[in-house]
Design an enzyme around this catalytic site. Structure first.
Site, PDB file in Angstrom:
ATOM      1  N   ALA A 226      40.536 -13.557  26.245  1.00  0.00           N
ATOM      2  CA  ALA A 226      41.834 -13.827  25.626  1.00  0.00           C
ATOM      3  C   ALA A 226      42.155 -15.318  25.653  1.00  0.00           C
ATOM      4  CB  ALA A 226      42.933 -13.033  26.337  1.00  0.00           C
ATOM      5  N   TYR A 227      41.830 -15.975  26.755  1.00  0.00           N
ATOM      6  CA  TYR A 227      42.089 -17.414  26.867  1.00  0.00           C
ATOM      7  C   TYR A 227      41.305 -18.185  25.808  1.00  0.00           C
ATOM      8  CZ  TYR A 227      42.170 -22.120  28.893  1.00  0.00           C
ATOM      9  OH  TYR A 227      42.317 -23.474  29.087  1.00  0.00           O
ATOM     10  N   ALA A 228      39.992 -17.893  25.715  1.00  0.00           N
ATOM     11  CA  ALA A 228      39.162 -18.582  24.728  1.00  0.00           C
ATOM     12  C   ALA A 228      39.651 -18.282  23.307  1.00  0.00           C
ATOM     13  CB  ALA A 228      37.699 -18.183  24.898  1.00  0.00           C
TER      14      ALA A 228
END
Length: 348
Positions: A226-228
């Protein structure tokens, strides 16, 4: 001849070092003069405050960090890295004579940063910072916050968009709600603010938008799905926006560090990682110093650079391998993947 070369080489190196030092000092002074009197908004200015994993330096920043940790009575985590960057970035623009507007989720922490900046600045050449409470995860409140920001000075010359929430976990352990929270904080919140500020910049035909992103906006790392994804989305948004607003005299820049490393320490090895991935991860994690990032953001504003990548050779090589030898890259990454049992929320 050999004896002469031995004598000349150190002299040449000393001269080169002196020239480089003068160059950096002159460019730093020019960068500061370029932001004097400019209205600079810094978002997510206090997300790491009061927490961290670090050894205290002997300078005033180390003392400030120690005092804040004692004041907030919290455990040390990696958030100290983000907090040190927050202080450095805010101080660079404040000391340069910009009219700084600091935005963050906690009014208490904003006031602590406000006191820190005022206690170390020369009041004859600096402006008192303005404070605005801004929580990127609360999308519905951002339009009102945007109006509050514009009311501070009537306009915004530079927006430095910092926003970073990340979770380390296997994708099957991540809830969809957590994915949404990360996207709101790292993508939808920042672009909502930008869309609110753009009409003012377009009408003035002037402005600068700077995204402090991450190398993971260009290179995905396992267990950061999700961060990427949020960082890729932000990178793509700014790339498209750059072309759309150029005709209005608005400059769009991205600064992408690998990781903003701990103030003094290098990352420790992680248990259970396979050798190839452990080596790769630790080399990636040996990121840039918080002060380097803050100074690079200042230079980017001054020179209006479109894109800056702050990465060590290993990370740069990984980007090239990902582009030109994707099969090799995927094989190396897959060789080191191991399930992570816990969902761990972090802010870099």
């Amino acid at each position: 001849m050999g004896y002469t070369a031995v004598l000349v080489l150190p002299i040449l190196l000393a001269i080169a070092a002196g020239v480089y030092y003068l160059y950096t000092e002159i460019t730093q002074l020019m960068s500061k003069s370029a932001i004097r009197n400019k209205v600079v908004v810094i978002t997510d200015a206090v997300s790491g405050m009061g927490k961290g994993k670090d050894k205290y330096s002997e300078n005033k920043d180390g003392l400030i960090i120690l005092m804040l940790e004692l004041f907030y009575n919290v455990k040390k985590t990696d958030n100290i890295t983000k907090f040190v960057y927050d202080i450095k970035c805010s101080r660079v623009f404040h000391a340069g004579g910009a009219r700084v507007i600091l935005c963050g989720k906690s009014w208490e922490k904003l006031e602590a940063l406000y006191d820190t900046l005022n206690s170390t600045a020369d009041p004859s050449v600096t402006f008192t910072p303005k404070l605005v409470v801004l929580d990127f995860s609360d999308i519905d409140a951002i339009p009102d916050v945007t109006k509050e920001i514009l009311e501070c000075y009537g306009c915004v010359d530079v927006l430095i968009s910092n926003a970073s929430m990340k979770v380390k976990a296997p994708v099957q352990n991540m809830s969809l709600e957590m994915d949404r929270r990360i996207m709101d904080t790292n993508y939808f919140g920042p672009i909502t603010l930008i869309k609110g500020l753009l009409p003012s910049m377009i009408s003035r035909r002037s402005g600068q938008l700077v995204l402090v992103n991450s190398i993971q906006g260009r290179l995905g790392v396992p267990f950061r799905t999700a961060y990427a994804a949020s960082k890729h989305a932000a990178q793509a948004f700014f790339d498209c926006l750059r072309a759309e607003v150029e005709e209005f005299g608005i400059s769009v820049s991205t600064v992408s560090p690998t990781f903003i490393r701990s103030y003094h320490q290098q990352p420790e090895p992680r248990n259970g990682e396979k050798s190839i991935w452990k080596f790769f991860f630790r080399k990636l994690a040996h990121g840039v110093h918080p002060e380097e990032v803050a100074n690079e953001v200042l230079r980017t504003v001054n020179r209006k650079k479109k894109e800056v990548l702050m990465a060590k050779p290993i990370a740069r090589a990984a980007l090239y391998i990902r582009s030109f030898l994707p099969g090799l890259f995927f094989a190396v990454v897959a060789a080191g993947v191991k399930d992570v049992p816990l969902v761990e929320e972090e802010t870099p």
